[in-house]
Design a protein around this motif. Sequence first.
Motif, mmCIF file in Angstrom:
data_model
loop_
_atom_site.group_PDB
_atom_site.id
_atom_site.type_symbol
_atom_site.label_atom_id
_atom_site.label_comp_id
_atom_site.label_asym_id
_atom_site.label_seq_id
_atom_site.Cartn_x
_atom_site.Cartn_y
_atom_site.Cartn_z
ATOM 1 N N ILE A 52 1.012 -1.322 -0.037
ATOM 2 C CA ILE A 52 -0.040 0.016 0.033
ATOM 3 C C ILE A 52 1.024 1.176 -0.149
ATOM 4 O O ILE A 52 1.901 1.320 0.967
ATOM 5 C CB ILE A 52 -0.649 0.186 1.171
ATOM 6 C CG1 ILE A 52 -1.521 -1.255 1.254
ATOM 7 C CG2 ILE A 52 -1.780 1.168 1.241
ATOM 8 C CD1 ILE A 52 -2.550 -1.146 2.697
ATOM 9 N N ASP A 53 0.671 2.180 -1.288
ATOM 10 C CA ASP A 53 1.569 3.284 -1.119
ATOM 11 C C ASP A 53 2.787 3.009 -1.086
ATOM 12 O O ASP A 53 3.726 3.658 -0.205
ATOM 13 C CB ASP A 53 1.161 4.462 0.114
ATOM 14 C CG ASP A 53 -0.419 4.780 0.226
ATOM 15 O OD1 ASP A 53 -0.837 4.517 -0.900
ATOM 16 O OD2 ASP A 53 -0.808 5.078 1.243
ATOM 17 N N SER A 54 3.572 1.982 -1.796
ATOM 18 C CA SER A 54 4.648 1.713 -1.546
ATOM 19 C C SER A 54 5.434 1.212 -0.498
ATOM 20 O O SER A 54 6.485 1.249 -0.330
ATOM 21 C CB SER A 54 5.662 2.678 -2.573
ATOM 22 O OG SER A 54 5.500 3.918 -2.001
ATOM 23 N N PHE A 58 0.265 4.775 7.531
ATOM 24 C CA PHE A 58 -0.961 4.642 6.764
ATOM 25 C C PHE A 58 -2.187 4.666 7.506
ATOM 26 O O PHE A 58 -2.274 4.050 8.649
ATOM 27 C CB PHE A 58 -0.756 3.180 5.889
ATOM 28 C CG PHE A 58 -2.073 2.916 5.212
ATOM 29 C CD1 PHE A 58 -2.640 3.316 4.299
ATOM 30 C CD2 PHE A 58 -2.819 1.629 5.809
ATOM 31 C CE1 PHE A 58 -3.817 2.871 3.696
ATOM 32 C CE2 PHE A 58 -3.960 1.141 5.202
ATOM 33 C CZ PHE A 58 -4.513 1.917 3.979
ATOM 34 N N GLY A 59 -3.191 5.518 7.066
ATOM 35 C CA GLY A 59 -4.346 5.507 7.980
ATOM 36 C C GLY A 59 -5.454 5.153 7.293
ATOM 37 O O GLY A 59 -6.702 4.916 7.941
ATOM 38 N N GLU A 65 -3.599 8.180 11.621
ATOM 39 C CA GLU A 65 -2.543 7.208 11.439
ATOM 40 C C GLU A 65 -2.228 6.963 13.037
ATOM 41 O O GLU A 65 -2.701 7.638 13.853
ATOM 42 C CB GLU A 65 -1.465 7.881 10.793
ATOM 43 C CG GLU A 65 -1.550 8.173 9.342
ATOM 44 C CD GLU A 65 -0.632 8.752 8.508
ATOM 45 O OE1 GLU A 65 0.571 8.625 8.954
ATOM 46 O OE2 GLU A 65 -0.748 9.082 7.404
ATOM 47 N N PHE A 66 -1.184 5.984 13.078
ATOM 48 C CA PHE A 66 -1.003 5.495 14.690
ATOM 49 C C PHE A 66 0.042 6.699 15.412
ATOM 50 O O PHE A 66 -0.042 6.724 16.482
ATOM 51 C CB PHE A 66 -0.188 4.328 14.579
ATOM 52 C CG PHE A 66 -0.908 3.081 14.250
ATOM 53 C CD1 PHE A 66 -1.842 2.722 15.379
ATOM 54 C CD2 PHE A 66 -0.887 2.410 12.968
ATOM 55 C CE1 PHE A 66 -2.874 1.720 15.081
ATOM 56 C CE2 PHE A 66 -1.777 1.190 13.002
ATOM 57 C CZ PHE A 66 -2.327 1.025 13.966
ATOM 58 N N ASN A 67 0.246 7.773 14.568
ATOM 59 C CA ASN A 67 1.143 8.519 15.231
ATOM 60 C C ASN A 67 0.672 9.614 15.936
ATOM 61 O O ASN A 67 0.905 10.570 16.917
ATOM 62 C CB ASN A 67 1.978 9.554 14.101
ATOM 63 C CG ASN A 67 1.219 10.248 13.330
ATOM 64 O OD1 ASN A 67 -0.113 10.480 13.336
ATOM 65 N ND2 ASN A 67 1.619 10.573 11.885
ATOM 66 N N VAL A 68 -0.931 9.616 16.085
ATOM 67 C CA VAL A 68 -1.575 10.274 16.948
ATOM 68 C C VAL A 68 -1.385 9.724 18.247
ATOM 69 O O VAL A 68 -1.879 10.590 19.344
ATOM 70 C CB VAL A 68 -3.096 10.339 16.911
ATOM 71 C CG1 VAL A 68 -3.663 10.777 15.425
ATOM 72 C CG2 VAL A 68 -3.803 8.855 16.953
#
Length: 616
Positions: free
Chosen positions: A92-94, A129-130, A192-195
Amino acid sequence: MPSLIYHCTLFFTFFLTFSQLGAKPISNFIKKSELNHKVGIFDHQLCNESCGKFRVSFPFYINNASCGFSNPPLLESFQLTCLNSTSLFLNIDSQNYRVLEFFSDGVLVDFPGFSNTCRPYNDLNSFGFGGNDYFGISNDNVIGLYDCEDSSLCKANCESNDLPDCDKNGNGSGPVCCYPLSDHSVWHIGDEFNVFAKFECRGFSSWVVPRGMNSGKRGVKLEWAIPLNLSKEACDVNGYIVNATTVKHGVRCLCGDGFVGDGYVNGTGCLKCVLTSAFAAASFLALLCLIKRSVKSTAYGSPHKPQFRSTLSFRKSCNTRLFTLNELDEATDGFNEGQKVMDSCGGSVFTGKLKDGSHIAVQRVKCENEKDLMQVLTRVELLSTIMHRNLAHIFGCCIDSGYTPMVVYEFPENRTLEDHLHKEQPDKIGLDWYKRLSIAAQTASLLAFLQHEVSPPVSHQNLKTSSIFLDQDFNVKVACFGMFCSLELYNSEVYDLGVFLLEVVSGSKHPDMPTIALYKTRDGKIEEIIDPLLYYHEQPPFRRDQIDRVADIATRCLLFGGDGKLRMVDVARELVHITRDSIDGGSRRGPAIEETFSNSSLLQMISISPDSIYVP
Ligand SMILES: *[C@@H]1O[C@H](CO)[C@@H](O)[C@H](O)[C@H]1NC(C)=O
Ligand SMILES: *[C@@H]1O[C@H](CO)[C@@H](O)[C@H](O)[C@H]1NC(C)=O
Ligand SMILES: *[C@@H]1O[C@H](CO)[C@@H](O)[C@H](O)[C@H]1NC(C)=O
Ligand SMILES: *[C@@H]1O[C@H](CO)[C@@H](O)[C@H](O)[C@H]1NC(C)=O
Ligand SMILES: *[C@@H]1O[C@H](CO)[C@@H](O)[C@H](O)[C@H]1NC(C)=O
Ligand SMILES: *[C@@H]1O[C@H](CO)[C@@H](O)[C@H](O)[C@H]1NC(C)=O
Ligand SMILES: *[C@@H]1O[C@H](CO)[C@@H](O)[C@H](O)[C@H]1NC(C)=O
Ligand SMILES: *[C@@H]1O[C@H](CO)[C@@H](O)[C@H](O)[C@H]1NC(C)=O
Ligand SMILES: CC(=O)N[C@H]1CO[C@H](CO)[C@@H](O)[C@@H]1O
């Protein structure tokens, strides 16, 4: 030839459909070697792409583009790469995400960079990736957190999930705190997980907790869907379209009631359920249909409840929960002989304790073939719809143990009647007469209820003192039903009750007890077989009379129970009369309850209470 194709399709459907229901993992069902020999015959019929242990199913594919959607953008989105013939990757998205497991509505992937342990907190950013038009991060995911500065992220209802500590060398210790994505207070769909970065923890792990279960699998579940504007004619005529949960404008197909399959016109489609057929293949289909029904009540029964540890009452409301073999293996300490309470033709019964603390009895039934398996599941389905205060509640069953399905019953505090009659009690006090009488009356009343008030009638077929469970007040919970007699009435149930009553009165399991009792009765010396712990000769006359009457009923059951001359409802009625006499101390002996009651109004009196309703 057409019939071969028909069978092949059914078997193929079998594998897909298990997973399709309630989003259970496909591999659970595929790896069962008992069923594997069936795979061969449809290999040339349908897509059979595989990579290592993975069998890829629609809409995913590896090389053969005719195995996916025909629409190019859809086709590309679901292409997987098989590396080194062992590992599957989704791009997904490279970014490549390693596939761990397939679900009907999604796919479990690993955090990039192969790791089995707890990850340093910065690695949250490696999952960049979200969500897009085809995939979304599923609400079924749970994030485990370690050593957080700010613990406001930790959610209480999450702690009942079984997420191990940061594994072996991950050096996390102490309770894992966790955050279920379904909570939506911090993470929202599309994030995304960065939240999570701002919460300053030292490490994290990611898990999915499949619906209806409370133990997690490591990984991140991605839900998949197809965009609504590309979904034209994607669903089978017998299927319908549903909105995805976390993919915006995304939809999937499901089969309507009475059909099983993946729902896609170019997948397996939807096959009609035929519940009564002698056909091996068709009974497989029937099995699926049954399972679909039971899983549906678990998975979709309460869509807005958090999927995590269901409360006991929620669990009770779903008819048949599907347990995994692992879960039961752990609960019973590996089916330890020491946990066995019964070994009989009805199957061995083991006691155990689930992770949530509930005590259970697991009945392991040996089946020879699919027909047996069907029969067991049908019986469990029927039994679990019957509500009666003297019937042990069926928590669910386990079918991923091949031809040894397991039935899981509640196992109340005071264990089995056998334990009380025969096991050495520390204080040497057996069951007193009042308790024994009440147990006998409750048991007979339940059996009568099952024969007369339930349609089709149910007989127990495995009546023993070890199949009578007792709650904290010594109320009867009948369990461990025989599984293999047909649903027609089993005609020695009354005889079996006679043997049972003799054991209750005599406290002895001697195999010749029926013969001995008949001789003693003929000679007018029945008191010689009465359990010494009942102190027969020291009892007041009205109680001695009760004991005699129960012994007399037992012998009549032996004499007339086998040929249907004595009905269960009559036995139950007599026992209940004796119990009533016992309550008023014998002062109003005699026909206190008139014979003018019809069988059904008597049954209402003895069996129907607010919690005993038959739900068809
Ligand atoms: C899949 O089917 C092809 C024939 O179409 C066959 O050659 C191949 O061996 C099959 N693969 C597996 C893994 O069964
Ligand atoms: C691709 O799959 C189709 C079935 O959808 C099959 O007929 C065909 O033989 C497969 N091609 C190859 C190269 O395996
Ligand atoms: C697969 O790849 C791994 C490393 O990525 C390697 O260690 C292993 O030998 C490879 N296996 C085969 C069969 O090529
Ligand atoms: C935890 O393990 C990591 C490596 O896995 C190590 O660098 C770190 O020092 C360990 N921390 C503690 C507190 O043991
Ligand atoms: C379909 O909808 C998606 C998102 O809603 C959009 O990105 C895409 O451009 C649309 N495609 C077509 C062909 O309309
Ligand atoms: C299903 O397959 C047929 C034949 O390959 C194709 O024409 C059709 O577009 C496919 N439908 C979908 C929704 O992919
Ligand atoms: C599905 O989503 C569409 C908008 O994307 C909405 O109009 C429709 O009502 C939804 N259907 C259901 C059953 O929620
Ligand atoms: C009462 O018993 C009779 C004889 O067994 C039976 O035909 C009838 O159906 C029973 N009535 C009910 C309501 O169960
Ligand atoms: C004899 C016996 O084991 N009685 C137990 C029945 O259950 C209650 C409630 O758990 C216990 O208190 C009794 O000791």
